[in-house]
Design an enzyme around this catalytic site. Structure first.
Site, short mmCIF file in Angstrom:
data_model
loop_
_atom_site.label_atom_id
_atom_site.label_comp_id
_atom_site.label_asym_id
_atom_site.label_seq_id
_atom_site.Cartn_x
_atom_site.Cartn_y
_atom_site.Cartn_z
N GLU A 87 -5.93 5.55 -6.61
CA GLU A 87 -6.72 5.60 -5.37
C GLU A 87 -7.78 6.69 -5.39
OE1 GLU A 87 -3.29 3.09 -4.48
OE2 GLU A 87 -3.49 5.06 -5.43
N HIS A 156 5.99 3.98 3.51
CA HIS A 156 5.03 2.88 3.61
C HIS A 156 4.86 2.40 5.05
CE1 HIS A 156 6.32 2.86 -0.59
NE2 HIS A 156 5.21 2.22 -0.87
#
Length: 358
Positions: A87, A156
């Site tokens: 990322e 998450h």
């Protein structure tokens, strides 16, 4: 329901049955949030050759949630780009591309992974226009699923609404239905500044009726403008993303008791449409905020502060009440997860508390 029969119908009767069947009203066309986001990106990529999409599995796999389905086949490798699982790296590439005049749409497989790239989002994307004295725009969209999904546990399931809306230089939107998804994403792509689009995984597959007006290629929703989803006169209930559904369900239950709830879909978190909130509170004199994020320093807390700092405060007949996610890391067990995020019953309880015995 017609039962099978041995008798033979005449041709006249057959024609009558066929005609009647054809005349039956058809269900309104529906579209899922996934399809709305996909069509918005397709429109903007077709409109502007500078727009491209990049992220993990967005190309050949059609996206982890199939939001980019068909775009790689239509636009090819140069405009729909699969990235490695890094990322920080691909966010930096996208920000650099935006500084150079392109218009990247960067997909995070989940915004939880954006923490790996948060330096690029905040220090590079959000601050460059200011630090360059207005010489360098960064027209980039950071998008992907945000907040609780189902059974994906603490790492998450975080809501990043408060995180990113805290940062000057970023615009932050949080769509609920297909109208929001199309209109807000298209506006974000056309915006000259970095925009964070906080989608919701659970809503991706939810169908909504299609208003033909939203399918116009130039249909846009202004960033910074909320929407009144349901008018009411007794209490204002404000939410964003999936919490709007919770607000509407709670409002439906309260309507059975004669309580008319005004439901506001924030749509935009930065800038925040305080005008719509203030005007509603001046009418209802009560306010409840609903969000799936944690309570401390959350969106509801910000709304409370804005109301307190404004003349609107003097129109309140009771304290503002927040309905938030429980102040713990998200549990993995499905029963505990369900208990950790707001439900319609929590909205009903909050409104009942605020209204008292009125």
């Amino acid at each position: 329901m017609l039962r099978p029969m041995k008798m033979v119908f005449s041709n006249c009767v057959r024609r009558t049955l066929v005609t009647t069947a054809k005349a039956a009203p058809t269900a309104a066309k529906q579209m899922t949030c996934r399809e709305a986001l996909n069509s918005a990106m397709d429109d903007e990529m077709e409109r502007d050759s500078r727009v491209f999409l990049m992220g993990e599995e967005v190309a050949q796999y059609d996206g982890a949630y199939k939001v980019s389905r068909g775009l790689w086949k239509k636009y090819g490798d140069k405009r729909v780009i699969d990235t490695p699982i890094t990322e920080m790296g691909f966010a930096g590439v996208a920000v650099g591309a935006a500084m150079a005049g392109l218009r990247p749409i960067l997909e995070f497989m989940t915004f939880n992974f954006s923490m790996q790239a948060i330096d690029q989002v905040i220090n590079s994307a959000a601050k460059t226009f200011y630090m360059s004295a207005g010489q360098i725009n960064v027209p980039i969209v950071f998008r992907g699923p945000n907040g609780a999904a189902m059974g994906v546990a603490a790492q998450h399931s975080q809501c990043f609404a408060a995180w990113y809306s805290h940062v000057p230089g970023l615009k932050v939107v949080s769509p609920y239905d297909i109208e929001d998804c199309r209109g807000l994403l298209k506006s974000a792509i056309r915006d000259p500044d970095p925009v964070v689009v906080l989608e919701n995984e659970v809503l991706y597959g939810v169908p909504f009726p299609v208003n033909p007006a939203i399918m116009d290629k130039d249909f846009l929703i202004p960033i910074g403008k909320a929407k009144i989803m349901k008018p009411g006169k007794h209490v204002t209930v404000v939410g964003h993303s999936r919490a709007v559904e919770t607000c509407l369900l709670g409002a439906a239950e309260l309507a059975k008791k004669g309580i008319e709830v005004e439901v506001i879909n924030l749509r935009s978190l930065r800038p925040l449409d305080t005008e719509t909130i203030f005007n509603s509170v001046k009418k209802t004199h009560h306010l409840v905020t609903v969000e799936q994020g944690w309570p401390q320093s959350g969106i509801g807390a910000e709304i409370c502060a804005r109301v307190m700092e404004d003349e609107t405060f003097f129109h309140l007949d009771a304290p503002v009440w927040r309905v938030c996610g429980v102040d713990v890391p998200m549990p993995y067990a499905i029963t505990l997860e369900s208990a950790a995020i707001p439900k319609a019953v929590d909205v009903v309880a909050a409104v009942t508390k605020v209204l008292g015995k009125k």
